[in-house]
Scaffold this active site. Structure first.
Site, PDB file in Angstrom:
ATOM      1  N   HIS B 267       0.771  -1.252  -0.031  1.00 22.61           N
ATOM      2  CA  HIS B 267       0.037   0.170  -0.127  1.00 22.61           C
ATOM      3  C   HIS B 267       0.854   1.203  -0.107  1.00 22.61           C
ATOM      4  CE1 HIS B 267      -3.791   2.278   1.137  1.00 22.61           C
ATOM      5  NE2 HIS B 267      -2.847   3.080   1.614  1.00 22.61           N
ATOM      6  N   GLU B 268       1.662   1.435   0.851  1.00 23.83           N
ATOM      7  CA  GLU B 268       2.539   2.584   1.139  1.00 23.83           C
ATOM      8  C   GLU B 268       3.391   2.613  -0.221  1.00 23.83           C
ATOM      9  OE1 GLU B 268       1.850   4.585   3.228  1.00 23.83           O
ATOM     10  OE2 GLU B 268       0.632   3.277   4.359  1.00 23.83           O
ATOM     11  N   HIS B 271       1.721   4.444  -2.832  1.00 16.75           N
ATOM     12  CA  HIS B 271       1.852   6.015  -2.785  1.00 16.75           C
ATOM     13  C   HIS B 271       3.251   6.398  -3.197  1.00 16.75           C
ATOM     14  CE1 HIS B 271      -1.655   6.834  -0.370  1.00 16.75           C
ATOM     15  NE2 HIS B 271      -1.412   5.973   0.569  1.00 16.75           N
ATOM     16  N   GLU B 297      -4.661   8.061  -2.722  1.00 15.73           N
ATOM     17  CA  GLU B 297      -5.201   6.538  -2.303  1.00 15.73           C
ATOM     18  C   GLU B 297      -5.608   5.909  -3.419  1.00 15.73           C
ATOM     19  OE1 GLU B 297      -4.812   6.636   1.103  1.00 15.73           O
ATOM     20  OE2 GLU B 297      -5.765   4.696   1.372  1.00 15.73           O
TER      21      GLU B 297
END
Lengths: 505, 505
Positions: B267-268, B271, B297
């Site tokens: 997830h990170e 980003h 997001e």
């Protein structure tokens, strides 16, 4: 405006400068400990922007106003000692910069940044001629700066004062001269001794992870406060203070040379313990840092040499070391280990020198710097003079400039006047130890039982807590009752090396 | 002064603000990843000093001058698109702050800082009444700010605009309404299904060091550039951009929940991959960052859900995972593993929710925020309404405020309007994937063969490289040909969960 309010405004003004400096220190720590390389050039611009702010604020009209008001003799009685010392320090910085024409200062900053890149290339090619034109310009700038600042007895004094306020060529000539007379004959008899320590067990493979664990253990045992610091790994060990609650150290783990990591950690830990013990009353002021390079080095060398290289220290830690190691010390008696880590012989590289020959490396540089600014030496003569001096003091001559005149970054970085503080710090450290023995006569007993706290408490009381509130010679005089005196260091080295090399002197 | 020179001066002026922001980001990263605790309070003052500089420069007379000159219609033709967008963004920030009386802004900053401390205490005691007076004041401030800024159709629109420019209550009501209608029945049949996946093997002890090694491997495989970033460990995972060459991520290793670390990292990483691909032409401008929270997001959730939780991804990585694990997957068929990591059931904590129920958590918060600013809801009603909404959307009711209204830091931090972007991003992500399938019809094939580069290249071309040069709805329209549309996400969830839970729908 009442003086009280000017003082308040001045403190707030200075606090912001300190905050910018902390941000710079963090950015630099980060660049050295693991910042991704693709972000470095933009990060350097951030440092440039912040440094520019610090510079502007240090020489601003507002700063001038504070200095004018608060150095006026009529208000001195109303100012606390801290404020007086702060404004004195602000004035010194102000004068330092405003006397140099802005354009010249900017050109110099760019030049020394370029020179450091060129130096890396020159060093890797071992070719002094690449660095020479840059170094010539840097020396020219420095000669001009000295002229702008105004000259004392010797021009070089102006450079010494940047790192070791109050110290002069006159004093250092006396101290180094005597020290040299004490050390050179000792180096010669040590070299000629037939009792050379065996040390091959020191280079047995020692996994980096285990070294790290042992270094963390030793740092903690020495009283380094991990709630106010951390240990990281870098190519060259260093200590950096972000604020007194955040004093970081680094070291380097070479798997065939664990003792370098341990003593490097103990050394940087000594710097850090100094900074961690500065009085919290000084936070946010320019006095919240070690008072000089020499006093700083006295603390790191105190820990490295008088504690970390002592037999008492290893009496306490040797069994523990064996638990971290892979069996290479299991059949090595403590005394053999102690002799091995203190082995001395002339070598080319200052940062790898042992504690006996180290001061001679510093003196080679001191003599050269002095001659560049007060004598007839020119940059073109450096490689030759370097080799002559090495021969004269250490009895050896480097075969390449990489192992000689090109080894240190200080000169391409413009740091002339810095080197002497390394040896002065060593001299101070021996004086401090002598003074400490009056209060803690069983120094070795404290070390042997792991009671470093008693030693640190003494150092804190006499040295650490003052930060820059006292000048280096003030600290030295107040603590030892005299100025720089190399006798104690000579005595320490003579006694220690006579025992290790079983000399009859 | 010719416009060209004003533009040049404006760029230099803005670059310094960006440099200060980078120093702030580094200080905050450092405080979260391992800064010694005794240095934190002074470090916070450093951040305060730097933030104050950013604020002053963003609303200065000099900035006003640039805005006045460069937004004048007569000069628009002479400005590049980048400059036009930059000045628009500078103007937005300027207007945002100058419309709030300085004293009021200052009081608000102090309040929300205090409120965050109080929140920690209130959460640990599960006592909303402790936080309530602070939250009431924060909401009052926000209501006043909205008045100063000037109101659109709905007051809450002004808050949405801070995080997702262009999005309004009208749009979100439509999108969330439809999404809810799609998800709630699905959650119910999934809950009632007798085909619940077995997942006990996911909580077998997985040493943190091994998790870390596997996360580093996955990040690298996903195309995260380690020469422009690094992975560290923190309590809550996050991504932070210092500059496009230095985009850092963190994760957390819980030894009985390795999949949280892996998916958190992915997830990170999503980003970060966004930020690493922003055009280098935008460095030093305020456009050099993701264009909105929602688009950001969309990228992290694209990686986490459409890649990291897909069967194709684990077809590629499952054997490798077994090599890092301690044997717990050796007898688990891939399909069982895939079903286990996608297990869905209503739960109380948003950050631990599965991908099916997650949007419902966001809607609970959205409804409450909307009612606080455009309805009759008051802060005192929050715990009750929270529990009602949870019951209505997720069918469960938290027994404590800690597991309910007190779980997030956003409100005490004053971040009203932020939550919707989490679910909007998810909606966008599904739209992007739908559009991507036109160019990369064998999406699963790319993932299955580890060819994430093809996917990232597509995302970069359509989304990443623009930074904030395009607004979120512009990106969405240019890439997908339509505005926010939840149909694709509903279809994705329906298909995926029908298969996993073997539903007949």
């Amino acid at each position: 405006m009442p003086v009280e309010e000017t003082v308040k405004a001045y403190y707030q003004y200075v606090k912001k400068i300190m905050d910018f400096n902390e941000a710079i220190a963090l950015a630099e720590w980060d660049m050295r400990t693991g910042a991704p390389k693709k972000g470095i050039s933009q990060r350097s611009e951030v440092v440039g922007t912040l440094a520019d702010e610090v510079f502007k604020r240090s020489v601003s009209d507002e700063m001038k106003h504070y200095i004018d008001v608060l150095t006026d003799p009529s208000v001195q009685d109303e100012l606390s000692e801290v404020t007086q010392r702060m404004i004195e320090k602000s004035k010194k910085t102000y004068d330092h910069y405003v006397k140099i024409p802005a354009e010249e200062h900017k050109a110099y900053i760019i030049l020394q940044s370029e020179a450091q890149s060129v130096w890396q290339d020159a060093k890797s090619k071992s070719d002094f001629s690449l660095l020479r034109p840059y170094l010539e310009k840097i020396v020219d700038f420095k000669r001009n700066f000295i002229r702008y600042w105004g000259v004392g007895t010797n021009k070089y004094d102006a450079l010494l004062d940047l790192y070791e306020p109050g110290l002069t060529v006159e004093t250092i000539d006396r101290v180094f001269g005597k020290l040299r007379q004490g050390i050179i004959p000792l180096v010669q008899v040590v070299g000629a001794s037939e009792e050379q320590p065996e040390s091959s067990f020191l280079s047995v493979h020692f996994p980096a992870e285990k070294q790290k664990a042992f270094c963390l253990h030793i740092l903690r045992e020495n009283g380094y406060d991990f709630a106010a610091g951390r240990l990281d790994e870098t190519e060259h060990p260093f200590e950096t203070t972000l604020n007194p609650g955040d004093v970081r150290v680094t070291t380097n783990y070479r798997e065939n040379d664990f003792i370098a990591a341990v003593l490097g950690t103990v050394h940087e830990g000594g710097h850090a313990i100094y900074e961690q013990h500065i009085s919290r009353d000084l936070v946010g002021t320019p006095l919240c840092e070690g008072t000089s390079m020499g006093i700083h080095e006295s603390q790191s060398l105190f820990f490295e040499n008088f504690i970390g290289r002592s037999k008492a220290f290893w009496e306490y830690h040797y069994d523990e070391l064996k638990r971290y190691a892979s069996g290479q010390f299991d059949h090595v008696p403590l005394d053999d280990f102690y002799r091995a880590i203190n082995k001395s012989h002339p070598s080319f590289i200052r940062t790898q020198a042992d504690e006996l020959t180290y001061p001679l490396h510093v003196m080679v540089r001191y003599d050269i710097e002095k001659a560049l600014f007060d004598g007839n030496l020119e940059v073109r003569d450096l490689p030759g003079v370097w080799n002559e001096k090495m021969k004269e003091y250490l009895g050896i001559e480097p075969g390449t400039d990489r192992e000689g005149v090109l080894q240190d970054i200080h000169w391409p970085a413009g740091d002339f006047g810095y080197f002497p503080s390394y040896a002065l710090g060593y001299v101070y450290a021996a004086q401090f130890k002598h003074a400490m023995l009056r209060d803690l006569p069983d120094f070795d007993g404290h070390v042997r039982s792991g009671d470093i706290a008693a030693i640190t408490q003494w150092l804190s009381e006499h040295i650490h807590r003052f930060g820059s509130l006292k000048k280096p010679l003030e600290i030295l005089n107040d603590t030892t009752g005299e100025g720089p005196n190399p006798d104690y260091l000579i005595r320490y080295l003579t006694e220690k090396y006579s025992e290790i090399y079983r000399l009859n002197c």
